[in-house]
Design a protein around this motif. Structure first.
Motif, PDB file in Angstrom:
ATOM      1  N   LYS A 153      13.179  -9.189   2.154  1.00  0.00           N
ATOM      2  CA  LYS A 153      12.686  -7.806   2.433  1.00  0.00           C
ATOM      3  C   LYS A 153      13.751  -7.518   3.441  1.00  0.00           C
ATOM      4  CE  LYS A 153      10.467  -3.964   2.901  1.00  0.00           C
ATOM      5  NZ  LYS A 153      10.376  -3.156   1.760  1.00  0.00           N
ATOM      6  N   ASP A 154      14.700  -6.373   3.027  1.00  0.00           N
ATOM      7  CA  ASP A 154      15.810  -5.945   4.039  1.00  0.00           C
ATOM      8  C   ASP A 154      15.704  -4.580   4.532  1.00  0.00           C
ATOM      9  OD1 ASP A 154      18.188  -5.404   4.900  1.00  0.00           O
ATOM     10  OD2 ASP A 154      19.353  -5.894   3.382  1.00  0.00           O
ATOM     11  N   TYR A 155      15.427  -4.412   5.748  1.00  0.00           N
ATOM     12  CA  TYR A 155      15.069  -2.989   6.188  1.00  0.00           C
ATOM     13  C   TYR A 155      16.612  -2.502   6.866  1.00  0.00           C
ATOM     14  CZ  TYR A 155      10.147  -4.299   6.664  1.00  0.00           C
ATOM     15  OH  TYR A 155       8.700  -4.268   6.171  1.00  0.00           O
ATOM     16  N   GLY A 156      17.541  -2.793   6.334  1.00  0.00           N
ATOM     17  CA  GLY A 156      18.550  -2.528   6.895  1.00  0.00           C
ATOM     18  C   GLY A 156      19.415  -3.023   8.025  1.00  0.00           C
ATOM     19  N   GLU A 157      18.798  -2.572   9.273  1.00  0.00           N
ATOM     20  CA  GLU A 157      19.236  -3.419  10.516  1.00  0.00           C
ATOM     21  C   GLU A 157      18.688  -4.580  10.440  1.00  0.00           C
ATOM     22  OE1 GLU A 157      18.052  -0.861  13.535  1.00  0.00           O
ATOM     23  OE2 GLU A 157      19.556   0.866  13.075  1.00  0.00           O
ATOM     24  N   VAL A 158      17.583  -5.073  10.069  1.00  0.00           N
ATOM     25  CA  VAL A 158      17.061  -6.127  10.026  1.00  0.00           C
ATOM     26  C   VAL A 158      16.505  -6.862   8.792  1.00  0.00           C
ATOM     27  CG1 VAL A 158      14.639  -7.439  10.805  1.00  0.00           C
ATOM     28  CG2 VAL A 158      15.765  -5.611  12.097  1.00  0.00           C
ATOM     29  N   LEU A 159      16.992  -7.888   8.575  1.00  0.00           N
ATOM     30  CA  LEU A 159      16.763  -8.878   7.376  1.00  0.00           C
ATOM     31  C   LEU A 159      15.320  -9.633   7.617  1.00  0.00           C
ATOM     32  CD1 LEU A 159      17.405  -9.313   4.343  1.00  0.00           C
ATOM     33  CD2 LEU A 159      18.794 -11.376   5.253  1.00  0.00           C
ATOM     34  N   ALA A 160      14.370  -9.054   7.446  1.00  0.00           N
ATOM     35  CA  ALA A 160      13.022  -9.876   7.931  1.00  0.00           C
ATOM     36  C   ALA A 160      12.721 -10.919   7.174  1.00  0.00           C
ATOM     37  CB  ALA A 160      11.935  -8.747   7.548  1.00  0.00           C
ATOM     38  N   ASN A 161      12.872 -10.811   5.767  1.00  0.00           N
ATOM     39  CA  ASN A 161      12.757 -11.976   4.779  1.00  0.00           C
ATOM     40  C   ASN A 161      13.956 -12.440   3.971  1.00  0.00           C
ATOM     41  OD1 ASN A 161       9.111 -12.162   4.183  1.00  0.00           O
ATOM     42  ND2 ASN A 161      10.212 -12.716   5.958  1.00  0.00           N
TER      43      ASN A 161
END
Length: 308
Positions: free
Chosen positions: A11-19
């Protein structure tokens, strides 16, 4: 047979790669602890497993159903119990009304038993509940339809020590009855009592998966020693002593603080009996041996900072 399978789940939110590319599985009938500091990505994984958010890449299956197949996941959820880290109950409703709603949606096979065990105040409105009472009601709604798999996000948050112990005993019985449990936590003492295996996540990455015995061996104990007379530092020159910090009062004459101590703290991963033997010839004012904080375990054995 596996209850949960992840393959490269991201799961990539752009600024944060959460998983980041999570790959692991949870066996049927297993209690699997998913560990990491707050913000490590535990809740993101759970939300993808349940179809609340879509992965950027990778795949997953829950009870044999594709987590990206909405129809299949609805079928799987009939056999899943889920407790969020913050159960979102309607604050204007009473506990009884919440229970009736959940029963109408997913059925009710066990609420009488669970209400007796966890004892939330059912006649009061949720807005009058303490954090612990919200959690107790959440446990009732999670298990009331007798699910095959339960997914729990910080399940003991807000519970008092007695209720935590009651929950732990309940979860052991559920495992004996074949229920699969996947739960996230940042509390080491909690998972050591319950889990068969643990997955370690840090900054969205799966660092390792280990049997609980391995984690406990690596985590060690937090030790604090106090004595009236100085103790030579060489006494602690044994395997398993980490992060040693020592001190000696300034009024103790003719003692080099680099060679002796009257008070010290350290993390110990060795044989406790060996440590006690090394200290046996000295008169101690105090000796405490406690569970090492999980945050220290992450920093020492899994690298990096824990502010993820």
């Amino acid at each position: 047979m596996t209850a949960i399978e992840l393959e490269g789940l991201t799961k990539d939110y752009g600024e944060v790669l959460a998983n980041d590319g999570l790959t692991f599985s949870v066996d049927t009938g297993e209690v699997f602890g998913y560990l990491g500091p707050n913000g490590a990505g535990k809740t993101t994984t759970i939300r993808m497993l349940l179809g609340f958010i879509s992965p950027t890449a990778g795949s997953g299956r829950v009870l044999g159903h594709d987590i990206q197949d909405e129809r299949a996941l609805i079928e799987a959820k009939r056999q899943i119990g889920y407790l969020s880290d913050e159960p979102g109950f309607d604050e204007q409703a009473t506990g009884d009304e919440i229970l009736e709603l959940h029963a109408a949606v997913k059925g009710d096979e066990r609420s009488d038993e669970l209400l007796e065990l966890f004892d939330p105040p059912m006649d009061r409105k949720i807005r009058e509940y303490s954090r612990g009472n919200v959690q107790k009601l959440g446990l009732v709604t999670t298990f009331m339809h007798d699910p095959e798999l339960v997914i729990l996000d910080e399940p003991t948050s807000g519970l008092d020590p007695l209720m935590k112990q009651r929950f732990a005993e309940f979860l052991r019985r559920e495992k004996e009855n074949g229920v699969t449990v996947f739960f996230s936590s940042h509390i080491l003492s909690e998972v050591r009592r319950l889990c068969d295996r643990v997955g370690i996540i840090r900054s969205g990455e799966l660092v390792t998966i280990e049997p609980i015995e391995t984690l406990l061996t690596r985590s060690g104990k937090a030790v604090r020693i106090q004595s009236e007379a100085p103790i030579p530092l060489t006494v602690l020159d044994i395997d398993g002593v980490h992060d040693l910090e020592t001190s000696i009062p300034g009024d103790v004459a003719d003692v080099d603080p680099d060679s002796a101590f009257t008070e010290c703290t350290f993390t110990y991963t060795g044989d406790i009996n060996r440590l006690l033997t090394a200290l046996s010839e000295y008169e101690l004012l105090d000796l405490s041996i406690e569970e090492a904080p999980l945050e220290d375990v992450f920093l020492r054995f899994y690298g990096g900072e824990n502010d993820v």
